[in-house]
Design a protein around this motif. Structure first.
Motif, PDB file in Angstrom:
ATOM      1  N   GLY A  94       1.859  -0.539   0.213  1.00 38.40           N
ATOM      2  CA  GLY A  94       1.013  -1.077  -1.298  1.00 38.40           C
ATOM      3  C   GLY A  94       2.676  -1.380  -1.726  1.00 38.40           C
ATOM      4  N   GLY A  95       3.453  -0.932  -1.769  1.00 41.12           N
ATOM      5  CA  GLY A  95       4.785  -0.394  -2.206  1.00 41.12           C
ATOM      6  C   GLY A  95       5.529  -2.233  -2.028  1.00 41.12           C
ATOM      7  N   ILE A  96       5.902  -2.275  -0.460  1.00 37.91           N
ATOM      8  CA  ILE A  96       6.127  -3.621  -0.215  1.00 37.91           C
ATOM      9  C   ILE A  96       5.593  -4.693  -1.182  1.00 37.91           C
ATOM     10  N   ALA A  97       4.423  -5.035  -1.776  1.00 37.45           N
ATOM     11  CA  ALA A  97       3.451  -5.616  -1.279  1.00 37.45           C
ATOM     12  C   ALA A  97       3.604  -5.793  -3.289  1.00 37.45           C
ATOM     13  N   GLY A  98       3.824  -4.416  -4.033  1.00 37.47           N
ATOM     14  CA  GLY A  98       4.393  -4.764  -5.666  1.00 37.47           C
ATOM     15  C   GLY A  98       5.459  -5.252  -5.450  1.00 37.47           C
ATOM     16  N   ALA A  99       7.170  -4.640  -4.658  1.00 39.94           N
ATOM     17  CA  ALA A  99       8.129  -5.459  -5.238  1.00 39.94           C
ATOM     18  C   ALA A  99       8.195  -6.729  -4.306  1.00 39.94           C
ATOM     19  N   ALA A 100       7.057  -7.118  -4.220  1.00 42.13           N
ATOM     20  CA  ALA A 100       7.368  -8.759  -3.760  1.00 42.13           C
ATOM     21  C   ALA A 100       6.165  -9.376  -5.530  1.00 42.13           C
ATOM     22  N   LEU A 101       5.678  -9.027  -5.669  1.00 34.93           N
ATOM     23  CA  LEU A 101       4.990  -9.631  -6.552  1.00 34.93           C
ATOM     24  C   LEU A 101       6.127  -9.676  -8.054  1.00 34.93           C
ATOM     25  N   LEU A 102       6.923  -8.773  -8.345  1.00 32.89           N
ATOM     26  CA  LEU A 102       7.404  -7.699  -9.201  1.00 32.89           C
ATOM     27  C   LEU A 102       8.604  -9.518  -9.073  1.00 32.89           C
ATOM     28  N   LEU A 103       8.980  -9.979  -7.361  1.00 32.85           N
ATOM     29  CA  LEU A 103       9.978 -10.824  -7.544  1.00 32.85           C
ATOM     30  C   LEU A 103       9.612 -12.308  -7.527  1.00 32.85           C
ATOM     31  N   ALA A 148      -7.181   6.675   0.266  1.00 35.08           N
ATOM     32  CA  ALA A 148      -5.732   5.813   0.936  1.00 35.08           C
ATOM     33  C   ALA A 148      -5.968   4.589   0.945  1.00 35.08           C
ATOM     34  N   GLY A 149      -7.302   3.533   0.455  1.00 35.78           N
ATOM     35  CA  GLY A 149      -7.550   2.856  -0.755  1.00 35.78           C
ATOM     36  C   GLY A 149      -6.926   3.055  -1.968  1.00 35.78           C
ATOM     37  N   ALA A 150      -6.643   4.219  -2.692  1.00 36.71           N
ATOM     38  CA  ALA A 150      -6.403   4.657  -4.051  1.00 36.71           C
ATOM     39  C   ALA A 150      -4.310   4.674  -3.520  1.00 36.71           C
ATOM     40  N   VAL A 151      -4.604   5.413  -3.075  1.00 41.98           N
ATOM     41  CA  VAL A 151      -3.023   5.632  -2.588  1.00 41.98           C
ATOM     42  C   VAL A 151      -2.267   4.125  -2.613  1.00 41.98           C
ATOM     43  N   PHE A 152      -3.144   2.984  -1.930  1.00 36.23           N
ATOM     44  CA  PHE A 152      -2.390   1.655  -1.325  1.00 36.23           C
ATOM     45  C   PHE A 152      -2.272   0.566  -3.200  1.00 36.23           C
ATOM     46  N   VAL A 153      -3.350   0.731  -4.233  1.00 37.70           N
ATOM     47  CA  VAL A 153      -3.674   0.090  -4.935  1.00 37.70           C
ATOM     48  C   VAL A 153      -2.449   0.509  -6.247  1.00 37.70           C
ATOM     49  N   VAL A 154      -2.333   1.898  -6.217  1.00 40.44           N
ATOM     50  CA  VAL A 154      -1.517   2.673  -6.955  1.00 40.44           C
ATOM     51  C   VAL A 154      -0.333   2.649  -7.147  1.00 40.44           C
ATOM     52  N   SER A 155       0.538   2.352  -5.661  1.00 40.68           N
ATOM     53  CA  SER A 155       1.417   2.115  -4.884  1.00 40.68           C
ATOM     54  C   SER A 155       1.863   0.881  -5.032  1.00 40.68           C
ATOM     55  N   ILE A 156       1.089  -0.280  -4.793  1.00 42.40           N
ATOM     56  CA  ILE A 156       1.595  -1.657  -5.788  1.00 42.40           C
ATOM     57  C   ILE A 156       1.770  -1.709  -6.990  1.00 42.40           C
ATOM     58  N   TYR A 157       0.469  -1.424  -7.880  1.00 36.91           N
ATOM     59  CA  TYR A 157       1.428  -0.527  -9.087  1.00 36.91           C
ATOM     60  C   TYR A 157       2.661   0.447  -9.409  1.00 36.91           C
ATOM     61  N   SER A 158       3.242   1.114  -8.602  1.00 43.94           N
ATOM     62  CA  SER A 158       5.030   1.411  -8.175  1.00 43.94           C
ATOM     63  C   SER A 158       5.312   0.832  -7.744  1.00 43.94           C
ATOM     64  N   GLY A 159       5.119  -0.269  -6.997  1.00 45.12           N
ATOM     65  CA  GLY A 159       6.281  -1.516  -6.712  1.00 45.12           C
ATOM     66  C   GLY A 159       7.079  -2.185  -7.580  1.00 45.12           C
ATOM     67  N   TYR A 160       5.551  -2.484  -8.398  1.00 43.80           N
ATOM     68  CA  TYR A 160       5.334  -3.734  -9.604  1.00 43.80           C
ATOM     69  C   TYR A 160       5.979  -3.383 -10.365  1.00 43.80           C
ATOM     70  N   PHE A 161       6.274  -1.964 -11.549  1.00 47.94           N
ATOM     71  CA  PHE A 161       6.576  -1.722 -12.583  1.00 47.94           C
ATOM     72  C   PHE A 161       7.098  -0.567 -12.399  1.00 47.94           C
ATOM     73  N   GLY A 162       6.324   0.846 -12.398  1.00 51.04           N
ATOM     74  CA  GLY A 162       5.919   1.789 -11.886  1.00 51.04           C
ATOM     75  C   GLY A 162       5.650   2.987 -12.972  1.00 51.04           C
ATOM     76  N   ALA A 163       6.238   2.263 -14.639  1.00 51.22           N
ATOM     77  CA  ALA A 163       5.925   3.641 -15.350  1.00 51.22           C
ATOM     78  C   ALA A 163       4.454   4.110 -15.086  1.00 51.22           C
TER      79      ALA A 163
END
Length: 261
Positions: A94-103, A148-163
């Motif tokens: 999720g963190g990798i996916a969120g970072a990719a989205l931000l960029l 696990a699914g919830a952690v994945f989704v929130v981790s996308i958000y965390s990598g993307y913006f994070g607040a």
């Protein structure tokens, strides 16, 4: 940080002090309530960083928040090897996916949903806990998959913006298990620490990280985040849970005014 001028040295010293203090406050609130960025991200804007640079710099500095909070959460994480093996990889992905989205896409659209998401999470934390004991005993794999699914989704958000990603995840973990607040907080610290770390690696390679700001902010985060789990471990659970919810709701209102006002 700010360009040098006639008073550049003074500004640079005050910037370092401000970032160190913001890191301590952010580390403490982040490891307790998942609200680290409430203190750290605005501080980066104050010292002169543009929003995107502040966002990626904040993510890198918060790696130290993850280190300190996981270090302080070791008693709650002991004996949870199976949960960690099954869930933590979802946080990394999720963190990798969120970072990719931000960029790759503009952040405005997703940022507009932050006040709503945060408000829902704060209310979910404030509501009386429901018991999932029977569900956990009879369908442990199903419950673990939901977590696990919830952690994945929130981790996308965390990598993307994070607040306030921690508030969102804490609400989910509290309502998908019978874990105590201290245990759910430790799970949150570990999973979001991993998500943030992998996003930070991506940003360190591909994004305009301001390393001069990372050092004092990260140092403050390390100190503050080490203390947070100790507070959670010893504080009364219900008042602390309601305080976290109130903090999250107040932030949701402020972000809503800033976004839609």
């Amino acid at each position: 940080m700010r360009p040098r001028s006639a008073t550049g040295r003074h500004h640079r010293v005050t910037d370092v002090v401000l970032l160190l203090a913001a890191g301590i406050v952010g580390g403490l609130t982040g490891s307790i309530a998942g609200l680290a960025s409430v203190a750290t991200y605005p501080a980066l804007l104050v010292v002169g960083l543009p929003p995107v640079t502040a966002n990626v710099t904040n993510t890198v500095a918060l790696v130290f928040n993850g280190i300190g909070s996981v270090w302080g959460s070791r008693p709650e994480l002991a004996g949870r090897r199976n949960w960690i093996i099954r869930v933590v990889p979802c946080a990394a992905l999720g963190g990798i996916a969120g970072a990719a989205l931000l960029l790759s896409i503009p952040p405005e659209g997703f940022e507009n949903s932050v006040p709503i998401l945060l408000g829902i999470a704060a209310l979910a934390i404030a509501l009386p806990r429901r018991t999932n004991g029977d569900q956990g005993r009879h369908h442990p794999n199903r419950l673990l998959a939901l977590q696990a699914g919830a952690v994945f989704v929130v981790s996308i958000y965390s990598g993307y913006f994070g607040a306030a990603a921690g508030v969102l995840l804490l609400a989910v973990l509290l309502n998908l298990s019978d874990a105590t607040l201290a245990t759910a907080n430790a799970d949150k610290n570990l999973t979001l620490g991993v998500a943030n770390a992998v996003a930070a690696v991506v940003f360190a390679v591909l994004a305009p990280v301001q390393w001069a700001a990372v050092v004092p902010l990260g140092a403050g985060c390390l100190v503050g985040s080490r203390l947070g789990p100790v507070v959670v471990r010893h504080a009364p659970a219900t008042p602390l849970r309601l305080l976290i919810a109130a903090s999250g709701l107040a932030l949701a209102v402020k972000l809503g005014v800033d976004t839609y006002g």
